[in-house]
Design a protein around this motif. Sequence first.
Motif, PDB file in Angstrom:
ATOM      1  N   VAL A 229       0.849  -1.195   0.000  1.00 25.35           N
ATOM      2  CA  VAL A 229       0.000   0.000   0.000  1.00 25.35           C
ATOM      3  C   VAL A 229       0.879   1.235   0.000  1.00 25.35           C
ATOM      4  O   VAL A 229       2.031   1.191   0.429  1.00 25.35           O
ATOM      5  CB  VAL A 229      -0.952   0.023   1.218  1.00 25.35           C
ATOM      6  N   SER A 230       0.310   2.354  -0.467  1.00 28.99           N
ATOM      7  CA  SER A 230       1.085   3.590  -0.520  1.00 28.99           C
ATOM      8  C   SER A 230       0.147   4.793  -0.637  1.00 28.99           C
ATOM      9  O   SER A 230      -0.956   4.687  -1.185  1.00 28.99           O
ATOM     10  CB  SER A 230       2.047   3.568  -1.715  1.00 28.99           C
ATOM     11  N   ARG A 231       0.606   5.924  -0.118  1.00 27.96           N
ATOM     12  CA  ARG A 231      -0.118   7.180  -0.342  1.00 27.96           C
ATOM     13  C   ARG A 231       0.729   8.135  -1.175  1.00 27.96           C
ATOM     14  O   ARG A 231       0.391   9.295  -1.342  1.00 27.96           O
ATOM     15  CB  ARG A 231      -0.501   7.827   0.985  1.00 27.96           C
ATOM     16  N   ASN A 232       1.853   7.616  -1.681  1.00 28.32           N
ATOM     17  CA  ASN A 232       2.730   8.380  -2.559  1.00 28.32           C
ATOM     18  C   ASN A 232       2.611   7.849  -3.981  1.00 28.32           C
ATOM     19  O   ASN A 232       2.164   6.715  -4.190  1.00 28.32           O
ATOM     20  CB  ASN A 232       4.184   8.262  -2.083  1.00 28.32           C
ATOM     21  N   PRO A 233       3.010   8.641  -4.967  1.00 30.11           N
ATOM     22  CA  PRO A 233       2.957   8.164  -6.350  1.00 30.11           C
ATOM     23  C   PRO A 233       3.717   6.857  -6.509  1.00 30.11           C
ATOM     24  O   PRO A 233       4.851   6.721  -6.061  1.00 30.11           O
ATOM     25  CB  PRO A 233       3.618   9.304  -7.131  1.00 30.11           C
ATOM     26  N   ILE A 234       3.081   5.889  -7.157  1.00 30.85           N
ATOM     27  CA  ILE A 234       3.688   4.565  -7.277  1.00 30.85           C
ATOM     28  C   ILE A 234       3.073   3.812  -8.441  1.00 30.85           C
ATOM     29  O   ILE A 234       1.933   4.089  -8.845  1.00 30.85           O
ATOM     30  CB  ILE A 234       3.493   3.763  -5.960  1.00 30.85           C
ATOM     31  N   ILE A 235       3.834   2.886  -8.992  1.00 28.36           N
ATOM     32  CA  ILE A 235       3.336   1.957 -10.008  1.00 28.36           C
ATOM     33  C   ILE A 235       3.502   0.546  -9.439  1.00 28.36           C
ATOM     34  O   ILE A 235       4.621   0.134  -9.106  1.00 28.36           O
ATOM     35  CB  ILE A 235       4.094   2.080 -11.334  1.00 28.36           C
ATOM     36  N   LEU A 236       2.398  -0.168  -9.302  1.00 25.06           N
ATOM     37  CA  LEU A 236       2.409  -1.534  -8.787  1.00 25.06           C
ATOM     38  C   LEU A 236       2.137  -2.493  -9.939  1.00 25.06           C
ATOM     39  O   LEU A 236       1.223  -2.259 -10.735  1.00 25.06           O
ATOM     40  CB  LEU A 236       1.333  -1.699  -7.707  1.00 25.06           C
TER      41      LEU A 236
END
Length: 201
Positions: free
Chosen positions: A23-30
């Motif tokens: 999980v993340s609340r920052n820009p990310i590509i999963l």
Amino acid sequence: MNAVTQAHKPIEKRVIHAGEHHVSRNPIILSTLLGSCVSVCLYDPVTRVVGMNHFLLATRHPSQDPVLASDAGRYGLGAMELLINDMLKLGARRANLRAKAFGGGNVLATRLNELPDRFSIGKINIDFVQRFLAQDRIPLVAQDFGGTMGRQIRFESNDFSVYLRRIPIKRTSSILTNEKRYFDKELKQQKAPRSNSVEFW
């Protein structure tokens, strides 16, 4: 100078393997590769918290129904609750959650897939995810399930889009190897003697 550096800061990229979530609340590509497994991409469009899991619902009783009451449901339920709870810890709100789900292909060569289609691993995964999301009132806004191909998916947090590429069965050897290893591990754990300790799901 700082503004320019910040604007061109590389976005985080993370690959999710079977049995994992992030999980993340920052820009990310999963991203992940799927065969019989299912991946659920969750996001809160208000707080912009996102998450993805990847799970194979190993079961000793594939004919058991409803799915939520079976061993398969227990594994799936654990995977979904871990994902949701970790997102809530980052500030997401359950009422805002939206889902996109993928996978459940009939590609894993195990004895379960010799049973009727409704008892296959992929079908169990699909049924579980759809029931779980409906019961938790999380809208399933996009889905791509079933079939006989693998899938590569990429979930981008900037606009919550998911890019999907289907992989022909002849090119899914690495996916099958990873999922078979994961399935065998879960099956071995199921056969191990159980302790008297309480399990929470």
